[in-house]
Every structure is written in C-alpha cells, then in structure tokens.
Design a protein around this motif. Structure first.
Motif, PDB file in Angstrom:
ATOM      1  N   THR A 223       4.777 -16.819  -2.410  1.00 22.35           N
ATOM      2  CA  THR A 223       6.039 -15.885  -2.618  1.00 22.35           C
ATOM      3  C   THR A 223       5.737 -14.341  -2.522  1.00 22.35           C
ATOM      4  N   GLN A 224       4.616 -13.989  -3.321  1.00 27.83           N
ATOM      5  CA  GLN A 224       4.365 -12.525  -3.139  1.00 27.83           C
ATOM      6  C   GLN A 224       3.739 -12.006  -1.913  1.00 27.83           C
ATOM      7  N   LYS A 225       3.182 -12.865  -1.273  1.00 28.95           N
ATOM      8  CA  LYS A 225       2.737 -12.692   0.103  1.00 28.95           C
ATOM      9  C   LYS A 225       3.900 -12.298   0.978  1.00 28.95           C
ATOM     10  N   ALA A 226       4.927 -13.225   0.967  1.00 26.98           N
ATOM     11  CA  ALA A 226       5.996 -13.119   1.948  1.00 26.98           C
ATOM     12  C   ALA A 226       6.850 -11.898   1.488  1.00 26.98           C
ATOM     13  N   LEU A 227       7.058 -11.583   0.299  1.00 29.75           N
ATOM     14  CA  LEU A 227       7.782 -10.315  -0.255  1.00 29.75           C
ATOM     15  C   LEU A 227       7.085  -9.314   0.410  1.00 29.75           C
ATOM     16  N   ARG A 228       5.698  -9.251   0.251  1.00 29.41           N
ATOM     17  CA  ARG A 228       4.997  -7.883   0.686  1.00 29.41           C
ATOM     18  C   ARG A 228       5.142  -7.869   2.280  1.00 29.41           C
ATOM     19  N   ALA A 229       5.070  -8.904   2.883  1.00 22.63           N
ATOM     20  CA  ALA A 229       5.018  -8.918   4.274  1.00 22.63           C
ATOM     21  C   ALA A 229       6.422  -8.606   4.816  1.00 22.63           C
ATOM     22  N   ARG A 230       7.530  -8.934   3.976  1.00 22.14           N
ATOM     23  CA  ARG A 230       9.094  -8.306   4.474  1.00 22.14           C
ATOM     24  C   ARG A 230       9.209  -7.002   4.308  1.00 22.14           C
ATOM     25  N   LEU A 231       8.871  -6.324   3.147  1.00 23.34           N
ATOM     26  CA  LEU A 231       8.737  -4.989   2.634  1.00 23.34           C
ATOM     27  C   LEU A 231       7.927  -4.256   3.773  1.00 23.34           C
ATOM     28  N   ASP A 232       6.937  -4.416   4.097  1.00 23.79           N
ATOM     29  CA  ASP A 232       5.992  -3.819   4.936  1.00 23.79           C
ATOM     30  C   ASP A 232       6.575  -3.690   6.310  1.00 23.79           C
ATOM     31  N   ALA A 233       7.357  -4.414   6.734  1.00 21.38           N
ATOM     32  CA  ALA A 233       7.937  -4.479   7.988  1.00 21.38           C
ATOM     33  C   ALA A 233       9.068  -3.716   8.041  1.00 21.38           C
ATOM     34  N   MET A 234       9.834  -3.178   6.928  1.00 21.35           N
ATOM     35  CA  MET A 234      10.943  -2.539   6.765  1.00 21.35           C
ATOM     36  C   MET A 234      10.621  -0.873   7.317  1.00 21.35           C
ATOM     37  N   ARG A 274       8.481  -8.347  -8.800  1.00 21.84           N
ATOM     38  CA  ARG A 274       9.080  -7.781  -7.949  1.00 21.84           C
ATOM     39  C   ARG A 274       8.940  -6.269  -8.488  1.00 21.84           C
ATOM     40  N   VAL A 275       8.692  -5.935  -9.726  1.00 23.30           N
ATOM     41  CA  VAL A 275       8.548  -4.689 -10.054  1.00 23.30           C
ATOM     42  C   VAL A 275       7.369  -4.078  -9.387  1.00 23.30           C
ATOM     43  N   THR A 276       6.188  -5.081  -9.625  1.00 23.25           N
ATOM     44  CA  THR A 276       4.896  -4.295  -9.161  1.00 23.25           C
ATOM     45  C   THR A 276       5.010  -4.340  -7.647  1.00 23.25           C
ATOM     46  N   GLU A 277       5.641  -5.016  -7.029  1.00 23.05           N
ATOM     47  CA  GLU A 277       5.654  -4.599  -5.299  1.00 23.05           C
ATOM     48  C   GLU A 277       6.552  -3.340  -5.107  1.00 23.05           C
ATOM     49  N   TYR A 278       7.756  -3.236  -6.029  1.00 23.20           N
ATOM     50  CA  TYR A 278       8.379  -1.935  -5.882  1.00 23.20           C
ATOM     51  C   TYR A 278       7.581  -0.950  -6.211  1.00 23.20           C
ATOM     52  N   TRP A 279       6.690  -0.712  -6.987  1.00 22.73           N
ATOM     53  CA  TRP A 279       5.833   0.356  -7.249  1.00 22.73           C
ATOM     54  C   TRP A 279       4.674   0.492  -6.167  1.00 22.73           C
ATOM     55  N   ASN A 280       4.355  -0.735  -5.410  1.00 21.41           N
ATOM     56  CA  ASN A 280       3.404  -0.523  -4.518  1.00 21.41           C
ATOM     57  C   ASN A 280       4.254   0.008  -3.204  1.00 21.41           C
ATOM     58  N   GLN A 281       5.237  -0.501  -2.820  1.00 21.78           N
ATOM     59  CA  GLN A 281       6.000   0.486  -1.833  1.00 21.78           C
ATOM     60  C   GLN A 281       6.417   1.794  -2.033  1.00 21.78           C
ATOM     61  N   ARG A 282       6.559   2.023  -3.263  1.00 21.76           N
ATOM     62  CA  ARG A 282       6.831   3.513  -3.576  1.00 21.76           C
ATOM     63  C   ARG A 282       5.792   4.349  -3.231  1.00 21.76           C
ATOM     64  N   GLN A 283       4.511   3.760  -3.601  1.00 22.36           N
ATOM     65  CA  GLN A 283       3.069   4.359  -3.301  1.00 22.36           C
ATOM     66  C   GLN A 283       2.947   4.604  -1.664  1.00 22.36           C
ATOM     67  N   ARG A 284       3.192   3.360  -1.065  1.00 24.86           N
ATOM     68  CA  ARG A 284       3.065   3.320   0.195  1.00 24.86           C
ATOM     69  C   ARG A 284       3.804   4.389   1.090  1.00 24.86           C
ATOM     70  N   VAL A 285       4.893   4.785   0.584  1.00 26.62           N
ATOM     71  CA  VAL A 285       5.840   5.723   1.358  1.00 26.62           C
ATOM     72  C   VAL A 285       5.646   7.007   0.731  1.00 26.62           C
ATOM     73  N   GLY A 286       4.770   7.090  -0.178  1.00 30.30           N
ATOM     74  CA  GLY A 286       4.396   8.435  -0.753  1.00 30.30           C
ATOM     75  C   GLY A 286       5.376   9.108  -1.683  1.00 30.30           C
ATOM     76  N   ASP A 287       6.261   8.184  -2.545  1.00 30.06           N
ATOM     77  CA  ASP A 287       6.812   8.769  -3.496  1.00 30.06           C
ATOM     78  C   ASP A 287       6.337   8.815  -4.851  1.00 30.06           C
ATOM     79  N   VAL A 288       5.267   8.096  -4.779  1.00 26.01           N
ATOM     80  CA  VAL A 288       4.429   8.330  -6.090  1.00 26.01           C
ATOM     81  C   VAL A 288       2.778   8.489  -5.568  1.00 26.01           C
ATOM     82  N   SER A 289       1.977   9.077  -6.598  1.00 25.21           N
ATOM     83  CA  SER A 289       0.642   9.250  -6.029  1.00 25.21           C
ATOM     84  C   SER A 289      -0.285   8.197  -6.384  1.00 25.21           C
TER      85      SER A 289
END
Length: 293
Positions: A223-234, A274-289
């Motif tokens: 489930t974690q892997k599928a969520l990350r793949a879906r968000l990475d594609a956004m 979900r919270v962990t992946e939220y911060w991963n994605q925030r970091q990916r787009v440069g919102d947090v360092s």
C-alpha cells in the motif's frame, strides 16, 4: 420507521409505507393521466431522507432476523410479517408442536392438542396486537372448524386448561427467542448519546481501529508503494491539492483521536503512513528542506 418495539420493528421492516399500486392507478385516473411526464416530481420521491432512514432501520432489523434459525424466522413472520404466507404458518405450527411436551396424555387428547397449537399461535397474535386473547369458546370453535372435533368447554379447567397452558407457554417462549435479536438492535440504537453518533462509535472504536490496523499491516508495504507511485506521478498543482486535503484530514483525525495517535501508534498506522508520505512529497517539491517528523 421508528424503532419502538421489537414486534413493531419486525412488522414495519418488511413493509414500506407508500400508496398501493391500485391507489396510485386510481390517482392517475382521477387526474386523467396515462403515464409520467418527463421531469415530473413524484410524491414518493419528495422525502428521500425519510426513505433512506427507513431503509437503514429496516436493513438492521432484517439483518437481525436473518441471524435466527430458519424455523424461528418463519415463526416470527407468522406472527408479525405483513407478507406472511402458508409456509410461515405451517413451520410455526410444527415448531410449536415439536416444542411442547405432552408425554403421558392420551393419543386422542394429543390429536386435538395438535390443532390447539395452531389456535394458540392465533391467540398469541391477537393478544400482542392489542386484541383479546382467545378463550375456551373460541379455541373450541377453531378446533371444530379445522379438525372436526368438538372440545367440551364445560369442563375446560379439568380437561384442557393444563394442555392449553403448556402450549401457550411454548408459544411465549418461542416468541421471546425470535424477538431477542431484534430487541438488541432497538436497545443499541436507543442508546445514542448524540443524534449523529451511535454508542458503537463511542465505546468500540478502539477495537475497530486495532482490527483495521492489523488488517492493514498485512498489506502495508504494498500500500505504501502504491501510494508513493501515485503521488510521484502527479504534477505539482495536483500534489498541492492533495496537500490541502491531507491538512484537512490530519486536523480532523487529530481532533478525533488526540494523544492516542502518539500513545498507541500501532493503532494508527494508516494515518501515520499517509503523514510520512505527505512530508516526503513536500520535500520532493521543495516546500521543506528536510523531512519533519
């Protein structure tokens, strides 16, 4: 549909309060209509909330009835269902007869008692619906009409009162067994602390959350892997909409569970992932360092 009593709930769960087909046809005939007009508002569709509430309550009651053994379902239907049929009556009659113990009575008495069992069902049905229970005269008339045997009521107390009491007691006992799961539904629904919340939500939610997390743990990695793949594609704009939804979700979740999220993290795996992946994605787009816990 109001859940007032188990007997009332059984009856109304199998009945929908709306005009009959003939009544609807009569109304159309009175208005000179031959069919529906496109876009016409039908009376039966005005109270959709009421219909939904009725279906919910009816579904709970019907589900409770379905937990009973089949003979008890037929017995309850024979007493309370608006659509009771011959099978319900026959099974109810047989169930009462096989429940009573008339050991030691003569065969002739048992033959008459067999039809008195059906009379006892009819008498009980009348009594629980606000009518008068059957007396010796009515029972005698019923047995004579169905079996052709005359029951002498002049010595009822001596000859038949004990047998009738045994049969009536069996009917009462079976009735209580049939109504038990329906009564449990009414008790549970009547213990609502708040109009919009059920006792189940207040007292059993920890058990449900633990069970949900246990089920989630089995498929957690996938489930974690599928969520990350879906968000990475956004795209970034899509991610930012997801961020806003996550903020609302997190606020509501924290308001509901409070410190339990920290004290019992195993119970909240879905939320925490979900919270962990939220911060991963925030970091990916440069919102947090860096990732913040």
């Amino acid at each position: 549909m109001k859940l007032i009593s188990a007997r009332q709930a059984w009856r109304e769960a199998l009945h929908e309060s709306r005009d009959s087909v003939l009544a609807a046809a009569q109304e159309r005939s009175r208005l000179g209509k031959k069919g529906r007009v496109v876009g016409e508002t039908m009376p039966s569709m005005r109270d959709s909330n009421g219909r939904c509430a009725h279906m919910l309550a009816a579904g709970l009651v019907q589900s409770a009835i379905g937990t009973l053994p089949k003979p008890l379902q037929h017995f309850g239907n024979a007493l309370y269902s608006p659509i009771a049929n011959g099978q319900d009556i026959n099974v109810a009659h047989a169930l009462v007869w096989f429940t009573v113990d008339l050991e030691g009575y003569p065969a002739k008495r048992k033959e008459v008692a067999y039809w008195m069992a059906l009379a006892a069902i009819k008498s009980h049905q009348a009594a629980v619906n606000g009518r008068e229970a059957w007396g010796p005269g009515r029972v005698s008339e019923f047995v004579l009409g169905w079996y052709g045997a005359k029951v002498d009521t002049s010595h009822w107390a001596r000859d038949w009162a004990t047998i009738w009491g045994i049969i009536a007691g069996a009917v009462d006992s079976l009735d209580a067994k049939a109504l038990k799961p329906v009564a449990a539904v009414i008790v549970k629904m009547s213990e609502r602390r708040d109009p919009n919340r059920c006792r189940w939500e207040l007292y059993d939610r920890e058990h449900v959350a633990d069970f949900r997390s246990e089920r989630y743990a089995v498929r957690r990695h996938a489930t974690q892997k599928a969520l990350r793949a879906r968000l990475d594609a956004m795209e970034v704009s899509q991610l930012r909409r997801w961020f806003r939804r996550m903020n609302l979700y997190s606020t509501a979740y924290r308001a509901e569970w409070g410190s339990d999220v920290v004290e019992n993290p195993a119970r909240h795996l879905i939320y925490l992932d979900r919270v962990t992946e939220y911060w991963n994605q925030r970091q990916r787009v440069g919102d947090v360092s860096r990732q913040v816990a």
